[in-house]
Design a protein around this motif. Sequence first.
Motif, PDB file in Angstrom:
ATOM      1  N   HIS A   1      -1.306   3.440  -8.041  1.00 19.38           N
ATOM      2  CA  HIS A   1      -0.595   3.366  -6.763  1.00 19.38           C
ATOM      3  C   HIS A   1       0.739   4.126  -6.749  1.00 19.38           C
ATOM      4  O   HIS A   1       1.052   4.799  -5.774  1.00 19.38           O
TER       5      HIS A   1
ATOM      6  N   HIS B   1     -10.652   2.144  -8.927  1.00 11.52           N
ATOM      7  CA  HIS B   1     -12.056   2.046  -8.497  1.00 11.52           C
ATOM      8  C   HIS B   1     -12.835   3.345  -8.729  1.00 11.52           C
ATOM      9  O   HIS B   1     -14.036   3.407  -8.480  1.00 11.52           O
TER      10      HIS B   1
ATOM     11  N   LEU C   1      -1.757   4.904   0.510  1.00  9.74           N
ATOM     12  CA  LEU C   1      -0.852   3.779   0.737  1.00  9.74           C
ATOM     13  C   LEU C   1       0.608   4.214   0.666  1.00  9.74           C
ATOM     14  O   LEU C   1       1.500   3.469   1.066  1.00  9.74           O
TER      15      LEU C   1
ATOM     16  N   ASN D   1      -9.015   4.637   3.738  1.00  8.19           N
ATOM     17  CA  ASN D   1      -9.776   3.526   4.311  1.00  8.19           C
ATOM     18  C   ASN D   1      -9.029   2.675   5.324  1.00  8.19           C
ATOM     19  O   ASN D   1      -9.612   1.779   5.916  1.00  8.19           O
TER      20      ASN D   1
ATOM     21  N   HIS E   1      -9.826  -3.136  -2.453  1.00  4.83           N
ATOM     22  CA  HIS E   1     -11.026  -2.308  -2.339  1.00  4.83           C
ATOM     23  C   HIS E   1     -11.950  -2.383  -3.554  1.00  4.83           C
ATOM     24  O   HIS E   1     -12.735  -1.473  -3.829  1.00  4.83           O
TER      25      HIS E   1
ATOM     26  N   CYS F   1      -3.298   7.367  -6.087  1.00  7.94           N
ATOM     27  CA  CYS F   1      -3.591   6.858  -4.740  1.00  7.94           C
ATOM     28  C   CYS F   1      -2.933   7.712  -3.660  1.00  7.94           C
ATOM     29  O   CYS F   1      -3.372   7.731  -2.507  1.00  7.94           O
TER      30      CYS F   1
ATOM     31  N   SER G   1      -8.303   9.320  -2.387  1.00  6.95           N
ATOM     32  CA  SER G   1      -8.398   7.849  -2.351  1.00  6.95           C
ATOM     33  C   SER G   1      -9.663   7.329  -3.027  1.00  6.95           C
ATOM     34  O   SER G   1     -10.584   8.092  -3.348  1.00  6.95           O
ATOM     35  N   CYS G   2      -9.703   5.991  -3.175  1.00  4.96           N
ATOM     36  CA  CYS G   2     -10.880   5.367  -3.809  1.00  4.96           C
ATOM     37  C   CYS G   2     -12.082   5.390  -2.880  1.00  4.96           C
ATOM     38  O   CYS G   2     -13.195   5.100  -3.301  1.00  4.96           O
TER      39      CYS G   2
HETATM   40  S1  SF4 Z   1      -7.163   1.684  -1.166  1.00  5.29           S
HETATM   41 FE1  SF4 Z   1      -5.765   3.368  -1.510  1.00  5.29          FE
HETATM   42  S2  SF4 Z   1      -4.017   2.393  -2.492  1.00  5.29           S
HETATM   43 FE2  SF4 Z   1      -5.752   0.962  -2.733  1.00  5.29          FE
HETATM   44  S3  SF4 Z   1      -6.728   1.511  -4.698  1.00  5.29           S
HETATM   45 FE3  SF4 Z   1      -7.750   2.685  -3.089  1.00  5.29          FE
HETATM   46  S4  SF4 Z   1      -6.658   4.664  -3.106  1.00  5.29           S
HETATM   47 FE4  SF4 Z   1      -5.345   3.179  -4.135  1.00  5.29          FE
END
Ligand code: SF4
Length: 467
Positions: free
Chosen positions: A64, A110, A408, A426, A131, A404, A343-344
Motif C-alpha cells: 500500500h 493478492h 488507494l 476496484n 479484496h 498499490c 492494482s490487485c
Molecule cells: S484494493 Fe488497491 S489498495 Fe487494496 S490491495 Fe488491492 S491494489 Fe492494494
Amino acid sequence: MAGKNLLDKVWARHKVRTLDSGQDQLFIGLHLIHEVTSPQAFGMLREKGLTVRYPHRTFATADHIVPTDNQKRPYQDSLAEAMILALEKNTAEYGITYFGPESGGQGVVHVVGPEKGLTQPGMTIACGDSHTATHGAFGAIAFGVGTSQVRDILATQTMAIAKPKVRRILVNGRLPEGVGAKDLILAIIRKLGVNGGLGYAYEYAGEAVRAMSMEQRMTLCNMSIEGGARVGYVQPDETTYAWLAGRPYVVDEKAMRAFGEQMSSDEDAHYDDQVVFDAASLKPMVSWGINPGQVVAVDEPLPSLEGFPPEELESVKRAYDYMGFSPGELMTDKKIDVVFIGSCTNGRLEDLREAARIVRGRRVADGVRALVVPGSQEVAGAAEKEGLNRVFSEAGFQWRCAGCSMCLAMNPDKLEGRQISASTSNRNFMGRQGSPSGRTLLMSPSMAAAAAIAGRVTDARAMGGIK
Ligand code: SF4
C-alpha cells in the motif's frame, strides 16, 4: 438429499467448533499480511504476551505505502519508512517469510499469494485487506479481515466468523470479443447492487466463467466485496491446476489436485440462491458514479433519476453532484486527465498485455498523465521480458515499480483537484485516489488504455487489438 457446494465442504473441513456467539471458529490455512493492517495486530500480541502460532502459514509483503517511482530506502515519506521498518522487524522476530522490495518477490498481496503458489484450491485464506476474495479464483474461501482478526489469526491461526449463505452466479454463454471479467463483474454489481451480496458468498459458474483464464477469474472474484459478498469463488478445474503447476509453494501437484477435486461443489449441490446472466449480451462497462454499482455500458446514456428506487435516489443525486455529470449524457463525451493501469484487480501480466495491444504504436493524448503499475515485481519482470514496458514508455506512459499506487493513494501517486481518472482499480469512492474531489471511472485494462490514447472515455473495441 442435495449435494454440497465448495463453501460447505471447505467450511466443514476447517471448522474447529461452534462458539457461544453462534459464530464458528475456523482454521485459516494461509494468512497473508502487509504493512498497513499488521503493526497494531503485532502490538496487541506483544501486549498479551502471545506469539505467532503458525509462522510457516503466515506470509508478508509490502504494497500500500510503497512508492512506485523511486523505491530507494529510506523512503522520503517517514511514515511509510516507519511502516516498512515495523514489518521487517515483526516478520524477522516471529520467523515469518517476507517478500520485501529487496527480495524480487514484492507486490500487491493478492498478486503475490497466487503467483508464489501459496493460494491453492480448498484452502481457507485470510488477509487484513478487503479484496482478499481475489484468492477465491482458485477455489479457496478467502476473507478480508480487520486488525483484531489479524491479531486472532496470528495468535491462534483461527478466527470467529458466521458461515455465509451461497449464491450461485451462473453466467451462461460466452463473453463477446472485447468484453472481459472486469465488465462482467461491474455488470453483476450493477444488477445485484453494492449491498446485494450481504450475508452471501458468491460462487461464479457457467460457460463464460469456465472459459476464463486464472487472471480473469481473479479479477472477477476480487470485486465480490464491492457487491457486498464476503467471499467469491470459482470451482477449481484444469485451468487452475495448470496455472499453479510448478509454482514455488506447490510442493505436491497431485495432492493439490486431489484436494481441489474433493472440495469442489457436487453436481447436485444446494445453493441458497441463484442468479443467471447472459454473457453474450454484455458490453464494455464504465462507472459514472461513486460506487461500483453505478455503471453503464460504454455506449449507454447515464440513467435518469426516475429509474431508481426511492431508497437509492439520495445516493444517485450525490453521485451526479460529486461527479459533475447529468442524466442522459454519454460517458464517451467525458475527457480524462489521468489513467491508472494496475492494482490487485487488473495489475497482472495478462492485464498489461491487454492494455499493450491497444497502446502499441500509438501515443497518449496530450495533457493526459498515464501510469502503468505492475501488480508485483514478478509481473514487472515478465512484462519487461516481453518488451511491454517499452510499448508503454514509447506511447508516453510512465512505467512504474510494483505496488498499490493510485488504487488507494496511500503513497505519492495521487489525483489532484477535480481530475478524472480512468482506472483499472476496484473502488470509485469519493476521494479514493488521493484527492478529496478527484473522480474515478472504473473500467477494464483495454478501456483504460483506449482512454489514454483518445484522451476521453472511448469504446476500446473500435481501436482494434482486442482479443
Ligand atoms: S484494493 Fe488497491 S489498495 Fe487494496 S490491495 Fe488491492 S491494489 Fe492494494
